[in-house]
Design a protein around this motif. Sequence first.
Motif, PDB file in Angstrom:
ATOM      1  N   ALA A   1       0.657  -1.200  -0.008  1.00  0.00           N
ATOM      2  CA  ALA A   1       0.035  -0.160  -0.117  1.00  0.00           C
ATOM      3  C   ALA A   1       0.325   1.194  -0.113  1.00  0.00           C
ATOM      4  CB  ALA A   1      -0.609   0.200   1.055  1.00  0.00           C
ATOM      5  N   ARG A   2       1.714   0.997   0.953  1.00  0.00           N
ATOM      6  CA  ARG A   2       2.743   2.336   1.152  1.00  0.00           C
ATOM      7  C   ARG A   2       3.154   2.217   0.070  1.00  0.00           C
ATOM      8  NH1 ARG A   2       5.054   6.215   3.973  1.00  0.00           N
ATOM      9  NH2 ARG A   2       6.920   6.803   3.918  1.00  0.00           N
ATOM     10  N   ALA A   3       3.789   2.038  -0.951  1.00  0.00           N
ATOM     11  CA  ALA A   3       4.177   1.940  -2.367  1.00  0.00           C
ATOM     12  C   ALA A   3       3.364   2.578  -3.383  1.00  0.00           C
ATOM     13  CB  ALA A   3       5.395   0.161  -2.840  1.00  0.00           C
ATOM     14  N   GLY A   4       1.794   1.635  -3.604  1.00  0.00           N
ATOM     15  CA  GLY A   4       1.435   2.139  -4.273  1.00  0.00           C
ATOM     16  C   GLY A   4       1.118   3.848  -4.355  1.00  0.00           C
ATOM     17  N   GLY A   5       1.357   4.297  -2.773  1.00  0.00           N
ATOM     18  CA  GLY A   5       0.691   5.315  -2.430  1.00  0.00           C
ATOM     19  C   GLY A   5       2.550   6.784  -2.596  1.00  0.00           C
ATOM     20  N   LEU A   6       3.287   6.162  -2.728  1.00  0.00           N
ATOM     21  CA  LEU A   6       4.122   6.486  -3.126  1.00  0.00           C
ATOM     22  C   LEU A   6       4.299   7.082  -4.318  1.00  0.00           C
ATOM     23  CD1 LEU A   6       7.356   5.170  -1.097  1.00  0.00           C
ATOM     24  CD2 LEU A   6       6.728   7.309  -0.681  1.00  0.00           C
ATOM     25  N   LEU A   7       3.711   6.152  -5.043  1.00  0.00           N
ATOM     26  CA  LEU A   7       4.006   6.155  -6.916  1.00  0.00           C
ATOM     27  C   LEU A   7       2.936   6.925  -6.961  1.00  0.00           C
ATOM     28  CD1 LEU A   7       4.835   4.810  -9.540  1.00  0.00           C
ATOM     29  CD2 LEU A   7       3.190   3.630  -9.487  1.00  0.00           C
ATOM     30  N   LEU A   8       1.765   6.567  -6.633  1.00  0.00           N
ATOM     31  CA  LEU A   8       0.244   7.995  -7.199  1.00  0.00           C
ATOM     32  C   LEU A   8       0.889   9.257  -6.740  1.00  0.00           C
ATOM     33  CD1 LEU A   8      -2.202   8.202  -8.165  1.00  0.00           C
ATOM     34  CD2 LEU A   8      -2.901   7.884  -5.731  1.00  0.00           C
ATOM     35  N   ASN A   9       1.353   9.409  -5.347  1.00  0.00           N
ATOM     36  CA  ASN A   9       2.159  10.828  -5.676  1.00  0.00           C
ATOM     37  C   ASN A   9       3.015  11.072  -6.369  1.00  0.00           C
ATOM     38  OD1 ASN A   9      -0.277  10.929  -3.096  1.00  0.00           O
ATOM     39  ND2 ASN A   9       1.453  10.872  -1.223  1.00  0.00           N
ATOM     40  N   SER A  10       4.439  10.213  -6.813  1.00  0.00           N
ATOM     41  CA  SER A  10       5.253  10.999  -7.633  1.00  0.00           C
ATOM     42  C   SER A  10       4.597  11.242  -9.173  1.00  0.00           C
ATOM     43  CB  SER A  10       6.249   9.790  -7.758  1.00  0.00           C
ATOM     44  OG  SER A  10       6.888   8.920  -6.475  1.00  0.00           O
ATOM     45  N   LEU A  11       3.582  10.520  -9.197  1.00  0.00           N
ATOM     46  CA  LEU A  11       3.318  10.501 -10.761  1.00  0.00           C
ATOM     47  C   LEU A  11       2.682  11.995 -10.809  1.00  0.00           C
ATOM     48  CD1 LEU A  11       2.279   7.220 -11.716  1.00  0.00           C
ATOM     49  CD2 LEU A  11       3.802   7.805 -12.271  1.00  0.00           C
ATOM     50  N   ILE A  12       1.188  11.949  -9.482  1.00  0.00           N
ATOM     51  CA  ILE A  12       0.781  13.353  -9.385  1.00  0.00           C
ATOM     52  C   ILE A  12       1.669  14.773  -9.519  1.00  0.00           C
ATOM     53  CG2 ILE A  12      -0.970  15.060  -7.628  1.00  0.00           C
ATOM     54  CD1 ILE A  12      -1.845  12.363  -6.619  1.00  0.00           C
ATOM     55  N   VAL A  13       3.001  14.439  -8.326  1.00  0.00           N
ATOM     56  CA  VAL A  13       3.739  15.349  -8.854  1.00  0.00           C
ATOM     57  C   VAL A  13       4.545  15.457 -10.220  1.00  0.00           C
ATOM     58  CG1 VAL A  13       5.444  16.711  -7.511  1.00  0.00           C
ATOM     59  CG2 VAL A  13       4.795  15.648  -6.457  1.00  0.00           C
ATOM     60  N   ALA A  14       4.771  14.516 -10.707  1.00  0.00           N
ATOM     61  CA  ALA A  14       5.672  14.838 -11.814  1.00  0.00           C
ATOM     62  C   ALA A  14       4.841  15.334 -13.139  1.00  0.00           C
ATOM     63  CB  ALA A  14       6.364  13.838 -11.958  1.00  0.00           C
ATOM     64  N   GLY A  15       3.191  14.688 -12.994  1.00  0.00           N
ATOM     65  CA  GLY A  15       2.824  15.070 -14.439  1.00  0.00           C
ATOM     66  C   GLY A  15       1.837  16.289 -14.098  1.00  0.00           C
ATOM     67  N   GLY A  16       1.587  16.709 -12.416  1.00  0.00           N
ATOM     68  CA  GLY A  16       0.664  18.180 -12.615  1.00  0.00           C
ATOM     69  C   GLY A  16       1.863  18.727 -12.853  1.00  0.00           C
ATOM     70  N   ALA A  17       2.824  19.220 -12.755  1.00  0.00           N
ATOM     71  CA  ALA A  17       4.091  20.145 -12.619  1.00  0.00           C
ATOM     72  C   ALA A  17       4.413  19.833 -14.277  1.00  0.00           C
ATOM     73  CB  ALA A  17       5.520  19.505 -12.103  1.00  0.00           C
TER      74      ALA A  17
END
Length: 332
Positions: A1-17
């Motif tokens: 679950a933590r790995a999924g959260g890290l992946l989701l947050n990383s993609l949101i930050v990078a894709g959003g930026a």
Amino acid sequence: ARAGGLLLNSLIVAGGAACIATVLGAPIGVALGRLRERSERMLACVAAVPFLLPPYVAAIAWIELTGARGLAAQAMGRPLGWIYSPLGAAWVLGAVHLTIPAAAVVLAAHTGALSGVGPARHARGGFAVFRHIVLPGVRPYLVAAATLVFLFSLAEFAVPSLLQVAVYPVEVHTQFAVNYDAGRALATSAPLVVIGLGTLVVVAVYLRKAARPLGERAGTEAIDLPTSTRRVFTVLASIILLITAGLPLVALVRRTESFDAFREAWLTAGAETAASANIGVATATVCVVLGFLLMHGFSHAGGRIAASLVAVLAFLLPGPALAIALINAWNH
């Protein structure tokens, strides 16, 4: 679950930026597409300010604007908590990197990608020219610029760490700081490398099909839109820069409370300023030399592909992971 959260947050930050930088930077690039008048050259200087502001300092400025004691909190009577979120980190990084898409649009204009703007402006309205000629012409350049912003933001450590956003670069640093386990910390970077390589492959395939070779129709063709349309983009660019550069600078000046603080910092930070300049010059020199050797030091295609892969892997690794790898190699 933590790995999924890290992946989701990383993609949101990078894709959003990447999305924010492109949406904000493209109108600035259109406004700067001529660079003939003094006002446009001044606007170009202002457009460089967000990029010159260190991301960590920009994050501090937006905390001052939207945090519990920020200007927005005082005006609205309550703090805005959105800055401490993946979208908040994406906003800070997108605002800092908007100069990259803006420069991509200017580059497109001066490499002949928009050579049909001049004749078409007499037959169509200004916004029709933008939609049917300017936008398709700059699209490959914007895709390349957005990819750079995405990769920069994917490996960013300082801003998510300050804003308490759990992303992979922060996790890499935490794994090493808590457990002093270099292997585990480096293994945590693997998803970022896979995502980065996949992104580069997809974008490279698209650019190979969509982009004209640079210089194929090279010239000094500018984005010569009708005056009324150009004014709209100039006003829009000014508003964007006022928000992304003006507001953070106001927040930073407000935090210092006195111009004496600037004078004291300037007088006491001479060694640090010189060190930063030396590191910048040394880094740029090393990058140019290594890039030249990697691309021109191999006479056959296989060697160039291998060299490119090594360079890309070093680029995709987060800063903490690369530092850990170098420290581990030095200690052994």
